[in-house]
Write a protein that holds these residues in place. Sequence first.
Motif, PDB file in Angstrom:
ATOM      1  N   ALA A  12      60.297  56.338  55.001  1.00 41.28           N
ATOM      2  CA  ALA A  12      60.725  57.691  54.621  1.00 41.28           C
ATOM      3  C   ALA A  12      59.509  58.561  54.325  1.00 41.28           C
ATOM      4  O   ALA A  12      58.636  58.174  53.555  1.00 41.28           O
ATOM      5  CB  ALA A  12      61.621  57.608  53.388  1.00 41.28           C
ATOM      6  N   TRP A  17      65.733  58.674  46.625  1.00 35.39           N
ATOM      7  CA  TRP A  17      65.521  58.007  45.332  1.00 35.39           C
ATOM      8  C   TRP A  17      66.524  58.619  44.362  1.00 35.39           C
ATOM      9  O   TRP A  17      66.332  59.729  43.888  1.00 35.39           O
ATOM     10  CB  TRP A  17      64.073  58.195  44.854  1.00 35.39           C
ATOM     11  CG  TRP A  17      63.659  57.228  43.771  1.00 35.39           C
ATOM     12  CD1 TRP A  17      63.444  57.519  42.450  1.00 35.39           C
ATOM     13  CD2 TRP A  17      63.391  55.830  43.908  1.00 35.39           C
ATOM     14  NE1 TRP A  17      63.081  56.376  41.764  1.00 35.39           N
ATOM     15  CE2 TRP A  17      63.038  55.321  42.645  1.00 35.39           C
ATOM     16  CE3 TRP A  17      63.454  54.934  44.997  1.00 35.39           C
ATOM     17  CZ2 TRP A  17      62.728  53.977  42.418  1.00 35.39           C
ATOM     18  CZ3 TRP A  17      63.140  53.602  44.781  1.00 35.39           C
ATOM     19  CH2 TRP A  17      62.774  53.144  43.502  1.00 35.39           C
ATOM     20  N   SER A 106      65.607  45.843  53.567  1.00 34.61           N
ATOM     21  CA  SER A 106      67.060  45.964  53.467  1.00 34.61           C
ATOM     22  C   SER A 106      67.578  46.994  54.472  1.00 34.61           C
ATOM     23  O   SER A 106      68.705  46.891  54.939  1.00 34.61           O
ATOM     24  CB  SER A 106      67.492  46.326  52.044  1.00 34.61           C
ATOM     25  OG  SER A 106      67.003  47.579  51.671  1.00 34.61           O
ATOM     26  N   GLY A 137      75.606  48.873  52.631  1.00 38.38           N
ATOM     27  CA  GLY A 137      74.746  47.734  52.312  1.00 38.38           C
ATOM     28  C   GLY A 137      73.511  48.197  51.555  1.00 38.38           C
ATOM     29  O   GLY A 137      73.139  47.637  50.524  1.00 38.38           O
ATOM     30  N   SER A 140      69.077  53.290  52.562  1.00 37.87           N
ATOM     31  CA  SER A 140      68.093  53.568  53.608  1.00 37.87           C
ATOM     32  C   SER A 140      68.485  52.956  54.953  1.00 37.87           C
ATOM     33  O   SER A 140      67.977  53.365  56.001  1.00 37.87           O
ATOM     34  CB  SER A 140      66.708  53.079  53.183  1.00 37.87           C
ATOM     35  OG  SER A 140      66.769  51.724  52.802  1.00 37.87           O
ATOM     36  N   ARG A 143      69.724  55.129  57.885  1.00 31.97           N
ATOM     37  CA  ARG A 143      68.759  55.802  58.783  1.00 31.97           C
ATOM     38  C   ARG A 143      68.289  54.887  59.902  1.00 31.97           C
ATOM     39  O   ARG A 143      67.938  55.364  60.982  1.00 31.97           O
ATOM     40  CB  ARG A 143      67.560  56.315  57.972  1.00 31.97           C
ATOM     41  CG  ARG A 143      67.926  57.376  56.902  1.00 31.97           C
ATOM     42  CD  ARG A 143      66.661  57.951  56.282  1.00 31.97           C
ATOM     43  NE  ARG A 143      65.778  56.889  55.846  1.00 31.97           N
ATOM     44  CZ  ARG A 143      65.367  56.683  54.591  1.00 31.97           C
ATOM     45  NH1 ARG A 143      65.744  57.505  53.624  1.00 31.97           N
ATOM     46  NH2 ARG A 143      64.574  55.676  54.303  1.00 31.97           N
ATOM     47  N   SER A 185      64.796  48.508  44.284  1.00 27.98           N
ATOM     48  CA  SER A 185      64.911  49.962  44.463  1.00 27.98           C
ATOM     49  C   SER A 185      66.187  50.454  43.790  1.00 27.98           C
ATOM     50  O   SER A 185      66.216  51.507  43.157  1.00 27.98           O
ATOM     51  CB  SER A 185      64.997  50.345  45.936  1.00 27.98           C
ATOM     52  OG  SER A 185      63.882  49.887  46.621  1.00 27.98           O
ATOM     53  N   ARG A 186      67.238  49.660  43.952  1.00 27.52           N
ATOM     54  CA  ARG A 186      68.548  50.049  43.414  1.00 27.52           C
ATOM     55  C   ARG A 186      68.465  50.296  41.916  1.00 27.52           C
ATOM     56  O   ARG A 186      68.921  51.307  41.398  1.00 27.52           O
ATOM     57  CB  ARG A 186      69.549  48.931  43.724  1.00 27.52           C
ATOM     58  CG  ARG A 186      70.950  49.242  43.292  1.00 27.52           C
ATOM     59  CD  ARG A 186      71.940  48.433  44.071  1.00 27.52           C
ATOM     60  NE  ARG A 186      71.856  48.736  45.497  1.00 27.52           N
ATOM     61  CZ  ARG A 186      72.621  48.182  46.414  1.00 27.52           C
ATOM     62  NH1 ARG A 186      73.500  47.269  46.068  1.00 27.52           N
ATOM     63  NH2 ARG A 186      72.507  48.524  47.675  1.00 27.52           N
ATOM     64  N   ASP A 276      56.692  53.113  49.859  1.00 23.94           N
ATOM     65  CA  ASP A 276      58.070  52.905  49.429  1.00 23.94           C
ATOM     66  C   ASP A 276      57.992  52.242  48.062  1.00 23.94           C
ATOM     67  O   ASP A 276      56.951  52.283  47.434  1.00 23.94           O
ATOM     68  CB  ASP A 276      58.816  52.041  50.454  1.00 23.94           C
ATOM     69  CG  ASP A 276      59.466  52.889  51.539  1.00 23.94           C
ATOM     70  OD1 ASP A 276      59.390  54.124  51.437  1.00 23.94           O
ATOM     71  OD2 ASP A 276      60.040  52.316  52.466  1.00 23.94           O
TER      72      ASP A 276
END
Length: 326
Positions: A12, A17, A106, A137, A140, A143, A185-186, A276
């Motif tokens: 990205a 975010w 992911s 899922g 990102s 994309r 990230s989640r 990232d």
Amino acid sequence: MKATAAASANIALIKYWGKRDENEKTPLNTSISLTLDSSFSCTTTVEFSEKANEDSFSLNRKEQRGEALARVKEFLEAVRGMAGISEKARVSSVMNFPAGVGIASSAAGFAALAAASGRAAGLDLSPSELSSLARQGSGSASRSVFGGFVKWSGESAEPLFPESHWPEIVDVVFLITKKKKSISSREGMRMTAETSRAFRKRLGVVEGRARKLEQAIEKRNFERLAELTMEEAEEFLECLRDTKPSLNYLEPLSHEAAKRIRELNKNGIKAAYTFDAGPTAHIITLRENLESVLNALKPLQLTNPGTEVRVSGLGQGARLVSRHIF
Ligand code: DP6
């Protein structure tokens, strides 16, 4: 039925975010990414069968349990719901790059899983439906369903420009550690959205930056793309620092790589760095500047064994392939 699909990671330039809706996994802001080529890809075979008692998931031939298996099971539940079937599935994925270090594993994983499981379940999904499924899922992943330059702001991502629009663009991926991050990230984006003032400020400017980036891509204006990419990267890092407790996904070497690029750019912009949620540095540049970028990173590579540089061009979106893993 059995089906196999491949999908690539994406990087990205404008980051996703923060979620608007945790359950729906819709994003708070528009993100724009480049889909990488097959040097950063995941291939997944899915078979739904009456003989399977439970869902199973192997990654690089290693049977997965815990969180990884739970996320795949949850995803398969959604696919079964859409297709009106109840059979359990066997899922096997092979990934040709390390997971959890800041290369959107992911994204590649769930885009490939969406394409393979959708087909294996007998669904005939449009690209936009596939993107929406992949989103469930991992955000990102919506994309990675498309190739080239991709934008995502709602239920599904959309292709902006294909790879052929600007084939000179490359991502020089500087892999610093294969150690997995401790905060996903989640979880990280939830913490930032809840606690960071810098993040609230960001929400007021990021849409404008996304529009400017889209124009720079349309005009193939590399200097503009690079400026916006680095401005965005710095703002993302600032939001991580400002999160309580503060988040740090980078290593000293990641910062060192960014510094080398700033030095390289002193006599005119040649490249842009971005990250990232991981230490891996992504250096976006044009093929004509590739040698200068590789030379700028070389001293870091030589003094730090275990680091690795891999160059990726723009790649295609998720696609079905005929060679099954099992
Ligand atoms: C920093 O898509 O992994 O890479 O939707 O919670 O699964 P979930 O998060 P994920 O987050 C990616 C964050 C990022 C920025 C980006 O790829 O846009």
